[in-house]
Design a protein around this motif. Structure first.
Motif, mmCIF file in Angstrom:
data_model
loop_
_atom_site.group_PDB
_atom_site.id
_atom_site.type_symbol
_atom_site.label_atom_id
_atom_site.label_comp_id
_atom_site.label_asym_id
_atom_site.label_seq_id
_atom_site.Cartn_x
_atom_site.Cartn_y
_atom_site.Cartn_z
ATOM 1 N N ASP A 154 0.857 -1.189 0.000
ATOM 2 C CA ASP A 154 0.000 0.000 0.000
ATOM 3 C C ASP A 154 0.892 1.237 0.000
ATOM 4 O OD1 ASP A 154 0.543 0.913 2.774
ATOM 5 O OD2 ASP A 154 -0.577 -0.874 3.358
ATOM 6 N N ASP A 155 0.284 2.385 -0.228
ATOM 7 C CA ASP A 155 1.067 3.611 -0.415
ATOM 8 C C ASP A 155 1.751 4.074 0.874
ATOM 9 O OD1 ASP A 155 0.430 3.649 -3.068
ATOM 10 O OD2 ASP A 155 -1.233 5.061 -2.874
ATOM 11 N N LYS A 156 1.142 3.818 2.021
ATOM 12 C CA LYS A 156 1.753 4.208 3.293
ATOM 13 C C LYS A 156 3.063 3.453 3.512
ATOM 14 C CE LYS A 156 -1.414 7.075 4.931
ATOM 15 N NZ LYS A 156 -1.145 8.489 5.256
ATOM 16 N N GLN A 157 3.060 2.167 3.213
ATOM 17 C CA GLN A 157 4.283 1.384 3.338
ATOM 18 C C GLN A 157 5.341 1.879 2.354
ATOM 19 O OE1 GLN A 157 3.185 -2.695 2.787
ATOM 20 N NE2 GLN A 157 2.158 -2.866 4.782
ATOM 21 N N ALA A 158 4.917 2.272 1.177
ATOM 22 C CA ALA A 158 5.854 2.792 0.180
ATOM 23 C C ALA A 158 6.508 4.087 0.663
ATOM 24 C CB ALA A 158 5.143 3.015 -1.145
ATOM 25 N N VAL A 159 5.719 4.954 1.283
ATOM 26 C CA VAL A 159 6.258 6.217 1.811
ATOM 27 C C VAL A 159 7.274 5.940 2.913
ATOM 28 C CG1 VAL A 159 5.670 8.275 3.140
ATOM 29 C CG2 VAL A 159 4.287 7.642 1.173
ATOM 30 N N LYS A 160 6.969 4.995 3.791
ATOM 31 C CA LYS A 160 7.911 4.637 4.855
ATOM 32 C C LYS A 160 9.207 4.097 4.263
ATOM 33 C CE LYS A 160 4.241 3.430 8.142
ATOM 34 N NZ LYS A 160 3.602 2.328 8.906
ATOM 35 N N GLU A 161 9.096 3.298 3.199
ATOM 36 C CA GLU A 161 10.287 2.740 2.569
ATOM 37 C C GLU A 161 11.115 3.830 1.889
ATOM 38 O OE1 GLU A 161 13.076 -0.090 1.352
ATOM 39 O OE2 GLU A 161 11.523 -0.068 2.903
ATOM 40 N N ILE A 162 10.456 4.805 1.282
ATOM 41 C CA ILE A 162 11.173 5.942 0.681
ATOM 42 C C ILE A 162 11.950 6.692 1.749
ATOM 43 C CG2 ILE A 162 10.888 8.175 -0.469
ATOM 44 C CD1 ILE A 162 8.440 6.970 -1.900
ATOM 45 N N ALA A 163 11.293 6.960 2.876
ATOM 46 C CA ALA A 163 11.953 7.674 3.974
ATOM 47 C C ALA A 163 13.133 6.864 4.521
ATOM 48 C CB ALA A 163 10.948 7.962 5.085
ATOM 49 N N ARG A 164 12.973 5.536 4.620
ATOM 50 C CA ARG A 164 14.050 4.691 5.145
ATOM 51 C C ARG A 164 15.265 4.717 4.232
ATOM 52 N NH1 ARG A 164 16.473 -0.071 4.663
ATOM 53 N NH2 ARG A 164 15.372 -0.518 2.727
ATOM 54 N N GLN A 165 15.032 4.603 2.929
ATOM 55 C CA GLN A 165 16.157 4.586 1.992
ATOM 56 C C GLN A 165 16.866 5.926 1.912
ATOM 57 O OE1 GLN A 165 15.542 2.698 -1.837
ATOM 58 N NE2 GLN A 165 13.951 1.349 -1.031
ATOM 59 N N LEU A 166 16.140 7.002 2.171
ATOM 60 C CA LEU A 166 16.740 8.332 2.128
ATOM 61 C C LEU A 166 17.250 8.789 3.489
ATOM 62 C CD1 LEU A 166 14.233 10.187 -0.233
ATOM 63 C CD2 LEU A 166 16.566 9.482 -0.760
ATOM 64 N N HIS A 167 17.097 7.914 4.508
ATOM 65 C CA HIS A 167 17.520 8.228 5.872
ATOM 66 C C HIS A 167 16.828 9.485 6.393
ATOM 67 C CE1 HIS A 167 20.642 5.202 5.332
ATOM 68 N NE2 HIS A 167 20.986 5.803 4.202
ATOM 69 N N VAL A 168 15.566 9.609 6.053
ATOM 70 C CA VAL A 168 14.750 10.727 6.542
ATOM 71 C C VAL A 168 13.889 10.217 7.694
ATOM 72 C CG1 VAL A 168 12.910 12.352 5.978
ATOM 73 C CG2 VAL A 168 14.712 11.878 4.310
ATOM 74 N N ASN A 169 13.937 10.916 8.804
ATOM 75 C CA ASN A 169 13.177 10.517 9.990
ATOM 76 C C ASN A 169 11.724 10.963 9.841
ATOM 77 O OD1 ASN A 169 12.433 9.605 12.501
ATOM 78 N ND2 ASN A 169 13.334 11.347 13.615
ATOM 79 N N LEU A 170 10.844 10.013 9.581
ATOM 80 C CA LEU A 170 9.418 10.310 9.410
ATOM 81 C C LEU A 170 8.653 9.529 10.467
ATOM 82 C CD1 LEU A 170 8.316 12.188 7.220
ATOM 83 C CD2 LEU A 170 7.549 10.191 5.955
ATOM 84 N N GLU A 171 8.062 10.247 11.417
ATOM 85 C CA GLU A 171 7.385 9.595 12.531
ATOM 86 C C GLU A 171 6.182 8.786 12.046
ATOM 87 O OE1 GLU A 171 8.422 9.492 15.523
ATOM 88 O OE2 GLU A 171 10.092 10.913 15.309
ATOM 89 N N GLU A 172 5.934 7.675 12.754
ATOM 90 C CA GLU A 172 4.816 6.790 12.409
ATOM 91 C C GLU A 172 3.489 7.543 12.491
ATOM 92 O OE1 GLU A 172 3.341 2.950 11.341
ATOM 93 O OE2 GLU A 172 5.433 3.471 11.749
ATOM 94 N N GLU A 173 3.354 8.382 13.520
ATOM 95 C CA GLU A 173 2.111 9.141 13.692
ATOM 96 C C GLU A 173 1.920 10.141 12.565
ATOM 97 O OE1 GLU A 173 4.474 8.795 15.915
ATOM 98 O OE2 GLU A 173 3.569 7.428 17.388
ATOM 99 N N TYR A 174 3.034 10.715 12.096
ATOM 100 C CA TYR A 174 2.956 11.702 11.016
ATOM 101 C C TYR A 174 2.455 11.046 9.728
ATOM 102 C CZ TYR A 174 4.385 15.356 7.733
ATOM 103 O OH TYR A 174 4.394 16.317 6.762
ATOM 104 N N VAL A 175 2.998 9.860 9.417
ATOM 105 C CA VAL A 175 2.589 9.158 8.209
ATOM 106 C C VAL A 175 1.122 8.762 8.288
ATOM 107 C CG1 VAL A 175 2.983 7.111 6.780
ATOM 108 C CG2 VAL A 175 4.918 8.308 7.802
#
Length: 388
Positions: A154-175
């Motif tokens: 799903d798109d939420k998991q894709a966004v988390k994976e993008i943030a992980r690969q770019l080493h960007v800290n994206l909080e779970e609550e924010y997503v």
């Protein structure tokens, strides 16, 4: 220690190979040179092969195995044959992104294991090497994001994976609270790192057609929208086996897609297989090349040119024109050698070698530990492994 209990004598020794075979057609010979029992450490340090010998040590053999496996893992610049036109198209899009800041999108169509991912990896690796900057560097001229529809369901998991690969800290609550557009915008904004210019980002989306099945196709819509609006320089490359992938897109998504298409056609010959196999096995040459490397490359070419190997390559080509099969044959022999897989006992052992069943020797816990140590392993795969 077990061998000693069985009465087996282990004498430290070097294996050396004759440099110059006497006559053409005569095989190179290996000679065992025992090391005296006294002062083994000093003997290892002082060992020098004769003038007509090449020392063959475990270290050298290990480097050969490491080099071949590195090429098979596709992390090295992969060997590609017959894709010059496709390579030029991808290079044009990437150069426009890096040097001119031009955003774009394209779809790469082709059969499974037809070289789509290898083409992208090769072009990206060439671009990195030409700039002499590693992909993981924060000062890299561009970033790579690899998504897969089989993992990011799903798109939420894709966004988390993008943030992980770019080493960007994206909080779970924010997503969870924000939309896909807001999350993606936050990630791209973070990449600016305080500079006036945005850092180009290359998005490679494998199994593109599966992303088209996501609700509202929000991720694809926002990626194509960013590429069309030229707000941040990005290149979106979708990889798919479905020729009707564009028809799967909603009207609003399709209107933002550039409709550029690159087709990978499987038209390799048995001679191409031979060339690819040579490039997989041949060690890279260096100015101060070790005589062992020269001898190994010569032996590898001679082996590939034998009638038996040529017949095997022709059979593989006729049965299934698939480079992954060629890679698996080479990798499987190494897995068997280090006993990660073992042949099944009993009636299964009497089958022909190519049909013999094997069992995996690692436990579930060992597999999980390896996945935990991998920084590139998607979180979904780690969760799957935890349930084994």
């Amino acid at each position: 220690e077990r061998l000693k209990k069985l009465g087996v004598e282990l004498v430290p020794h070097f294996l050396v190979q004759k440099k110059n075979p006497v006559d053409a057609g005569q095989k190179s010979t290996f000679v065992r040179r025992d090391i005296p029992d006294d002062g083994i450490t000093q003997s290892f340090r002082a060992f020098k092969p004769n003038d007509n010998e090449i020392a063959v040590t475990k270290t050298k053999i290990g480097k050969v195995v490491e080099s071949v496996l590195f090429k098979l893992s596709a992390k090295d610049n992969p060997v590609l044959v017959g894709v010059d036109t496709q390579r030029t198209e991808v290079q044009h899009l990437l150069n426009a992104l890096i040097h001119k800041g031009e955003s774009n999108s394209a779809l790469v169509f082709g059969p499974r294991y037809g070289g789509k991912s290898a083409l992208l990896r090769s072009v990206l690796a060439t671009a990195r090497d030409s700039m002499a900057v590693p992909a993981s560097s924060r000062s890299a001229p561009f970033y790579e994001i690899w998504l897969n529809g089989l993992f990011q369901t799903d798109d939420k998991q894709a966004v988390k994976e993008i943030a992980r690969q770019l080493h960007v800290n994206l909080e779970e609550e924010y997503v969870g609270a924000k939309s896909i557009a807001e999350c993606l915008g936050q990630i791209l904004f973070t990449l600016q790192s305080g500079s006036k210019e945005n850092v180009p980002v290359v998005f490679v989306i494998k199994e593109f057609d599966l992303f088209a099945a996501h609700t509202k196709q929000s991720l694809l819509y926002n990626l194509f929208d960013v590429a069309q609006m030229c707000g941040s320089p990005i290149l979106v490359m979708g990889l798919t086996t479905r020729m009707d992938a564009v028809n799967l897109l909603e009207k609003r998504v399709k209107s933002r897609f550039s409709h550029r298409a690159i087709f990978m056609q499987r038209s390799r010959s048995a001679d191409d297989y031979k060339l690819i196999l040579e490039n997989l096995l041949i060690l890279p040459s260096q100015p101060d090349e070790d005589p062992f490397v020269t001898e190994f490359n010569s032996a590898a070419k001679g082996t590939i040119a034998t009638k038996e190997v040529i017949q095997l390559l022709e059979r593989l080509h006729d049965l299934r024109d698939d480079l992954s099969v060629l890679h698996k044959i080479i990798a499987f022999e190494n897995l068997s050698r280090i006993e990660l897989v073992k042949p099944q006992d009993g009636a299964a052992s009497r089958c022909p070698a190519e049909y013999r069943m094997h069992k995996f020797t690692l436990s579930n816990e060992e597999v999980f530990d390896m996945l935990e140590m991998s920084s590139d392993c998607p979180d979904l795969v780690k969760k799957w492994a935890a349930q084994l």
